[in-house]
Write a protein that holds these residues in place. Sequence first.
Motif, PDB file in Angstrom:
ATOM      1  N   GLY A 109       0.829  -1.205   0.000  1.00  0.00           N
ATOM      2  CA  GLY A 109       0.000   0.000   0.000  1.00  0.00           C
ATOM      3  C   GLY A 109       0.857   1.246   0.000  1.00  0.00           C
ATOM      4  O   GLY A 109       2.068   1.199  -0.237  1.00  0.00           O
ATOM      5  N   ASN A 110       0.220   2.373   0.281  1.00  0.00           N
ATOM      6  CA  ASN A 110       0.954   3.636   0.212  1.00  0.00           C
ATOM      7  C   ASN A 110       1.704   3.914   1.518  1.00  0.00           C
ATOM      8  O   ASN A 110       1.707   3.105   2.445  1.00  0.00           O
ATOM      9  CB  ASN A 110       0.015   4.790  -0.166  1.00  0.00           C
ATOM     10  N   SER A 166       6.359   2.601  -7.759  1.00  0.00           N
ATOM     11  CA  SER A 166       5.926   3.694  -6.883  1.00  0.00           C
ATOM     12  C   SER A 166       5.912   5.001  -7.665  1.00  0.00           C
ATOM     13  O   SER A 166       6.911   5.360  -8.287  1.00  0.00           O
ATOM     14  CB  SER A 166       6.870   3.829  -5.680  1.00  0.00           C
ATOM     15  N   ILE A 167       4.782   5.670  -7.646  1.00  0.00           N
ATOM     16  CA  ILE A 167       4.647   6.965  -8.313  1.00  0.00           C
ATOM     17  C   ILE A 167       4.185   7.973  -7.272  1.00  0.00           C
ATOM     18  O   ILE A 167       3.048   7.920  -6.803  1.00  0.00           O
ATOM     19  CB  ILE A 167       3.635   6.897  -9.476  1.00  0.00           C
ATOM     20  N   ALA A 178       1.419   9.922 -15.069  1.00  0.00           N
ATOM     21  CA  ALA A 178       1.872   8.536 -14.951  1.00  0.00           C
ATOM     22  C   ALA A 178       0.961   7.756 -14.001  1.00  0.00           C
ATOM     23  O   ALA A 178       0.592   6.608 -14.284  1.00  0.00           O
ATOM     24  CB  ALA A 178       3.314   8.499 -14.460  1.00  0.00           C
ATOM     25  N   GLN A 179       0.575   8.394 -12.910  1.00  0.00           N
ATOM     26  CA  GLN A 179      -0.300   7.717 -11.948  1.00  0.00           C
ATOM     27  C   GLN A 179      -1.664   7.432 -12.568  1.00  0.00           C
ATOM     28  O   GLN A 179      -2.225   6.349 -12.388  1.00  0.00           O
ATOM     29  CB  GLN A 179      -0.451   8.579 -10.691  1.00  0.00           C
ATOM     30  N   GLY A 185      -0.449   6.144  -6.238  1.00  0.00           N
ATOM     31  CA  GLY A 185       0.400   5.043  -6.669  1.00  0.00           C
ATOM     32  C   GLY A 185       1.703   5.026  -5.903  1.00  0.00           C
ATOM     33  O   GLY A 185       2.692   4.455  -6.356  1.00  0.00           O
ATOM     34  N   ASN A 186       1.683   5.649  -4.720  1.00  0.00           N
ATOM     35  CA  ASN A 186       2.915   5.790  -3.946  1.00  0.00           C
ATOM     36  C   ASN A 186       3.156   4.555  -3.076  1.00  0.00           C
ATOM     37  O   ASN A 186       3.101   4.611  -1.849  1.00  0.00           O
ATOM     38  CB  ASN A 186       2.835   7.054  -3.074  1.00  0.00           C
ATOM     39  N   TYR A 187       3.433   3.434  -3.731  1.00  0.00           N
ATOM     40  CA  TYR A 187       3.636   2.170  -3.011  1.00  0.00           C
ATOM     41  C   TYR A 187       4.900   2.218  -2.173  1.00  0.00           C
ATOM     42  O   TYR A 187       5.942   2.707  -2.608  1.00  0.00           O
ATOM     43  CB  TYR A 187       3.715   1.009  -4.002  1.00  0.00           C
TER      44      TYR A 187
END
Length: 365
Positions: free
Chosen positions: A206-207, A239-240, A284-285, A317-319
Amino acid sequence: MRFISCLVLCLLLSRSHAQTIQPGFDAREYAQLLSLAFYSSSIPDSTARLTTHDPYHLEYRSPEVGLKNRWTLYLREDGVAVIDVRGTVADKASWLANFYAAMIPATGSLQLNDTTQFSYKLSADPKANVHVGWTVALAYLGPDVANKIREYYSKKKIKEFYIFGHSQGGAISFLLRSYLYYEQQAGRLPADVKFKTYCSAAPKPGNMFYAYDYDFITRGGWGFNVVNAADWVPETPFSIQTINSLNPTNVFVNLPKTIKKQKFFVRLVGNTLYNKMERKPRKAQRKYEKYLGKKLFRLALRKELPGMKEPTYVHDGNYMRAGSPIILMPDSRYYELYPENPDKPFTHHVFGAYLHLLQKDYLVK
């Protein structure tokens, strides 16, 4: 005298049972769980398996559900149970769980069919978001796991559980641990049940805000993420990071307000640079969400789970990795045994590679 001896023995046994699972990384413990996941035996050495008594025995294996997901319950002779979540198998549906990688809120519900809704809470932070494919897997596994915990707590007084998963199983184990924690908080699971979690070779679940919450609820040595530094699987999903990924007080979030107060030419240059830097990650996300969320659901998930209603995705999208990291570091000898080979992408992901590095640095006699 015999009565006193028996009494002392009973007290010692009750004490040892009450303190069976201890916090902190235990390499032998991890090796046993890794072996259970791959071979249904806690004895890592294949030769020793033939002659050595295994204190773990199989209690329950779930049917395949959802996206080819399954979990297994083992019970150790001293009354400690293992919840082993299976990883990816050679089936399209199983791989779909990995690639269905848009994000959804860490608290919400999934409509699995006309009659079944899975409500879940995986974080106390409203900014926390999680991988949708593995949350779908959790939706099919989590209630069954919780029911077995209640059953074994009631009938066999089992209060200590390891949660283990390798690869996709590790990713689902993150979410399962969070789910069980908040089930306890809601009073739907006994509060005195203890969990210790090992997520092995796991992707990012997850983020950043989910990772913070997971690390908080497993603080003190109760949740580990074991990673071979040569293994690419823990690098996924991509990760974005966008402005939406940050805390609201972050200076970059509020940079437009600061630029607005500057002189004309500073504002002109500042806004141009800021927009260029902010726009590309956001695009991109959105593409990531479009192709690994909406399109994948309509092209593939709908066929595998025809009754499921498509969830609403979040623009995130910040994994991030979660869990206390245990790093297995390759050396020259390791690369002699497991050489880099683009044609064999899972060379560094298998049981042998992880066990070799564990023995090298953590099981040294």
